[in-house]
Motif scaffolding. Structure first.
Motif, PDB file in Angstrom:
ATOM      1  N   ILE A  72       0.851  -1.186   0.000  1.00 12.93           N
ATOM      2  CA  ILE A  72       0.000   0.000   0.000  1.00 12.93           C
ATOM      3  C   ILE A  72       0.886   1.235   0.000  1.00 12.93           C
ATOM      4  N   ASP A  73       0.517   2.201  -0.834  1.00 18.61           N
ATOM      5  CA  ASP A  73       1.183   3.496  -0.875  1.00 18.61           C
ATOM      6  C   ASP A  73       0.208   4.554  -0.359  1.00 18.61           C
ATOM      7  N   PHE A  74       0.684   5.401   0.556  1.00 21.29           N
ATOM      8  CA  PHE A  74      -0.150   6.418   1.179  1.00 21.29           C
ATOM      9  C   PHE A  74       0.293   7.812   0.766  1.00 21.29           C
ATOM     10  N   ARG A  75      -0.668   8.690   0.586  1.00 24.68           N
ATOM     11  CA  ARG A  75      -0.384  10.109   0.452  1.00 24.68           C
ATOM     12  C   ARG A  75      -0.653  10.772   1.796  1.00 24.68           C
ATOM     13  N   PRO A  76       0.127  11.800   2.163  1.00 21.58           N
ATOM     14  CA  PRO A  76      -0.034  12.406   3.492  1.00 21.58           C
ATOM     15  C   PRO A  76      -1.401  13.062   3.650  1.00 21.58           C
ATOM     16  N   GLY A  77      -1.933  12.961   4.862  1.00 22.33           N
ATOM     17  CA  GLY A  77      -3.221  13.553   5.164  1.00 22.33           C
ATOM     18  C   GLY A  77      -3.083  14.891   5.849  1.00 22.33           C
ATOM     19  N   LEU A  78      -4.224  15.432   6.246  1.00 27.98           N
ATOM     20  CA  LEU A  78      -4.263  16.714   6.938  1.00 27.98           C
ATOM     21  C   LEU A  78      -4.310  16.481   8.443  1.00 27.98           C
ATOM     22  N   PRO A  79      -3.557  17.249   9.218  1.00 30.57           N
ATOM     23  CA  PRO A  79      -3.535  17.041  10.673  1.00 30.57           C
ATOM     24  C   PRO A  79      -4.898  17.312  11.289  1.00 30.57           C
ATOM     25  N   VAL A  80      -5.241  16.499  12.284  1.00 34.75           N
ATOM     26  CA  VAL A  80      -6.500  16.632  13.019  1.00 34.75           C
ATOM     27  C   VAL A  80      -6.171  17.138  14.422  1.00 34.75           C
ATOM     28  N   PRO A  81      -6.851  18.176  14.905  1.00 39.05           N
ATOM     29  CA  PRO A  81      -6.572  18.667  16.270  1.00 39.05           C
ATOM     30  C   PRO A  81      -6.690  17.557  17.297  1.00 39.05           C
ATOM     31  N   SER A  82      -5.780  17.565  18.252  1.00 44.65           N
ATOM     32  CA  SER A  82      -5.701  16.477  19.221  1.00 44.65           C
ATOM     33  C   SER A  82      -6.963  16.344  20.064  1.00 44.65           C
ATOM     34  N   ARG A  83      -7.723  17.419  20.225  1.00 47.55           N
ATOM     35  CA  ARG A  83      -8.938  17.325  21.043  1.00 47.55           C
ATOM     36  C   ARG A  83      -9.959  16.373  20.425  1.00 47.55           C
ATOM     37  N   PHE A  84      -9.827  16.094  19.120  1.00 50.99           N
ATOM     38  CA  PHE A  84     -10.752  15.179  18.459  1.00 50.99           C
ATOM     39  C   PHE A  84     -10.244  13.736  18.464  1.00 50.99           C
ATOM     40  N   THR A  85      -8.982  13.524  18.793  1.00 50.00           N
ATOM     41  CA  THR A  85      -8.412  12.177  18.641  1.00 50.00           C
ATOM     42  C   THR A  85      -7.787  11.617  19.911  1.00 50.00           C
ATOM     43  N   SER A  86      -7.585  12.463  20.933  1.00 52.90           N
ATOM     44  CA  SER A  86      -6.803  12.019  22.089  1.00 52.90           C
ATOM     45  C   SER A  86      -7.604  11.207  23.102  1.00 52.90           C
ATOM     46  N   LYS A  87      -8.915  11.160  22.974  1.00 52.10           N
ATOM     47  CA  LYS A  87      -9.725  10.388  23.915  1.00 52.10           C
ATOM     48  C   LYS A  87      -9.498   8.896  23.691  1.00 52.10           C
ATOM     49  N   PRO A  88      -9.277   8.125  24.753  1.00 52.22           N
ATOM     50  CA  PRO A  88      -9.087   6.677  24.591  1.00 52.22           C
ATOM     51  C   PRO A  88     -10.288   6.022  23.898  1.00 52.22           C
ATOM     52  N   GLN A  89     -10.005   5.121  22.976  1.00 52.49           N
ATOM     53  CA  GLN A  89     -11.039   4.398  22.247  1.00 52.49           C
ATOM     54  C   GLN A  89     -10.999   2.933  22.667  1.00 52.49           C
ATOM     55  N   VAL A  90     -12.167   2.368  22.910  1.00 55.83           N
ATOM     56  CA  VAL A  90     -12.267   0.953  23.273  1.00 55.83           C
ATOM     57  C   VAL A  90     -12.998   0.217  22.162  1.00 55.83           C
ATOM     58  N   HIS A  91     -12.316  -0.741  21.559  1.00 52.42           N
ATOM     59  CA  HIS A  91     -12.901  -1.507  20.458  1.00 52.42           C
ATOM     60  C   HIS A  91     -12.582  -2.988  20.646  1.00 52.42           C
ATOM     61  N   PRO A  92     -13.554  -3.855  20.351  1.00 53.42           N
ATOM     62  CA  PRO A  92     -13.238  -5.290  20.371  1.00 53.42           C
ATOM     63  C   PRO A  92     -12.589  -5.721  19.064  1.00 53.42           C
ATOM     64  N   THR A  93     -11.694  -6.683  19.149  1.00 56.15           N
ATOM     65  CA  THR A  93     -11.197  -7.360  17.950  1.00 56.15           C
ATOM     66  C   THR A  93     -11.583  -8.829  18.059  1.00 56.15           C
ATOM     67  N   TYR A  94     -11.762  -9.455  16.898  1.00 56.24           N
ATOM     68  CA  TYR A  94     -12.154 -10.857  16.847  1.00 56.24           C
ATOM     69  C   TYR A  94     -11.125 -11.629  16.027  1.00 56.24           C
ATOM     70  N   SER A  95     -10.953 -12.884  16.396  1.00 57.03           N
ATOM     71  CA  SER A  95     -10.003 -13.748  15.693  1.00 57.03           C
ATOM     72  C   SER A  95     -10.545 -15.165  15.669  1.00 57.03           C
ATOM     73  N   HIS A  96      -9.995 -15.976  14.781  1.00 60.01           N
ATOM     74  CA  HIS A  96     -10.390 -17.394  14.701  1.00 60.01           C
ATOM     75  C   HIS A  96      -9.156 -18.200  14.336  1.00 60.01           C
ATOM     76  N   LEU A  97      -8.827 -19.166  15.192  1.00 56.58           N
ATOM     77  CA  LEU A  97      -7.665 -20.010  14.954  1.00 56.58           C
ATOM     78  C   LEU A  97      -7.938 -21.380  15.553  1.00 56.58           C
ATOM     79  N   ASP A  98      -7.588 -22.414  14.802  1.00 58.25           N
ATOM     80  CA  ASP A  98      -7.734 -23.796  15.268  1.00 58.25           C
ATOM     81  C   ASP A  98      -9.159 -24.100  15.719  1.00 58.25           C
ATOM     82  N   GLY A  99     -10.131 -23.575  14.968  1.00 54.86           N
ATOM     83  CA  GLY A  99     -11.525 -23.889  15.235  1.00 54.86           C
ATOM     84  C   GLY A  99     -12.177 -23.088  16.336  1.00 54.86           C
ATOM     85  N   VAL A 100     -11.481 -22.102  16.910  1.00 57.43           N
ATOM     86  CA  VAL A 100     -12.014 -21.328  18.024  1.00 57.43           C
ATOM     87  C   VAL A 100     -12.066 -19.849  17.636  1.00 57.43           C
ATOM     88  N   THR A 101     -13.234 -19.231  17.850  1.00 59.31           N
ATOM     89  CA  THR A 101     -13.387 -17.796  17.641  1.00 59.31           C
ATOM     90  C   THR A 101     -13.259 -17.092  18.984  1.00 59.31           C
TER      91      THR A 101
END
Length: 226
Positions: free
Chosen positions: A136-165
């Motif tokens: 993947i090749d990326f072009r640079p983005g525009l900076p976002v003020p930290s007040r919009f991004t600095s809050k901790p985010q909680v997200h689940p991730t899921y995986s499946h290996l050897d028959g178990v999710t």
């Protein structure tokens, strides 16, 4: 536990893909893709460079499909707010994190070689077993003020290996964030991973791309899903 990542960088791109094709690709997990529009799902491709953390220093590429929480059939844009990332591909370049990822969280980690270009434009290539898989090749983005991004985010991730999710909850805090519409170009190789991405319509234009100068993460034990 919990495992802590104190310093990392992230480059990420989100893509709209055919929901039926995405569902077919991850059907083995027992999870359902989040259909944010009729027959459209979201794929997230990213590169993480872990600099300081409990698993050491390493590079990691991920192919993630946004899925509903187990048992949910919600759809539409609101459903994305509660969706989690199902990790379908997860190549890494260090043996310790590979073993930890597979044995503790059931992440589908495999060994890979990475080539990273980090200048005005950022890009990377992933090679597995001597075969070019994806870049993947990326072009640079525009900076976002930290007040919009600095809050901790909680997200689940899921995986499946050897028959178990499994589900793993994690907390993430970002700083030095940049966003742009589009901004990421995907290149496919000859590896089987590339064929799976092609089944989703890749290479294609990103909806949005982003980067973060620093990512702090904390994640605990995985929970098996019946």
């Amino acid at each position: 536990m919990p495992v802590k990542i104190r310093a990392a960088t992230q480059h990420m791109a989100m893509f709209s893909v055919d929901a039926d094709a995405a569902q077919a690709m991850i059907d083995y997990s027992g999870l359902r893709v989040c259909r944010y529009r009729p027959n459209r799902a979201v794929a997230v491709l990213m590169l993480m460079r872990y600099i300081d953390g409990d698993l050491g220093e390493y590079l990691e590429y991920g192919t993630n499909i946004m899925v509903n929480p187990p048992g949910s059939n919600e759809s539409g844009m609101r459903a994305l707010q509660s969706a989690g990332a199902f990790i379908h591909h997860l190549p890494v370049d260090q043996a310790f994190t590979l073993e930890a990822g597979r044995s503790i969280w059931g992440y589908p980690k495999v060994m890979a070689d990475f080539t990273v270009t980090d200048g005005h434009h950022f890009g990377f290539d992933v090679t597995i077993d001597g075969q070019f898989a994806v870049g993947i090749d990326f072009r640079p983005g525009l900076p976002v003020p930290s007040r919009f991004t600095s809050k901790p985010q909680v997200h689940p991730t899921y995986s499946h290996l050897d028959g178990v999710t499994r589900e793993t909850a994690g907390e993430m805090t970002l700083s030095g964030v940049r966003y742009r519409l589009g901004g990421a170009t995907v290149r496919l190789g000859q590896h089987a991973y590339a064929a799976e991405l092609a089944s989703l319509g890749f290479p294609k234009r990103a909806m949005i791309s982003s980067s973060a100068d620093n990512v702090e993460m904390t994640f605990g034990d995985a929970k098996e899903i019946a």
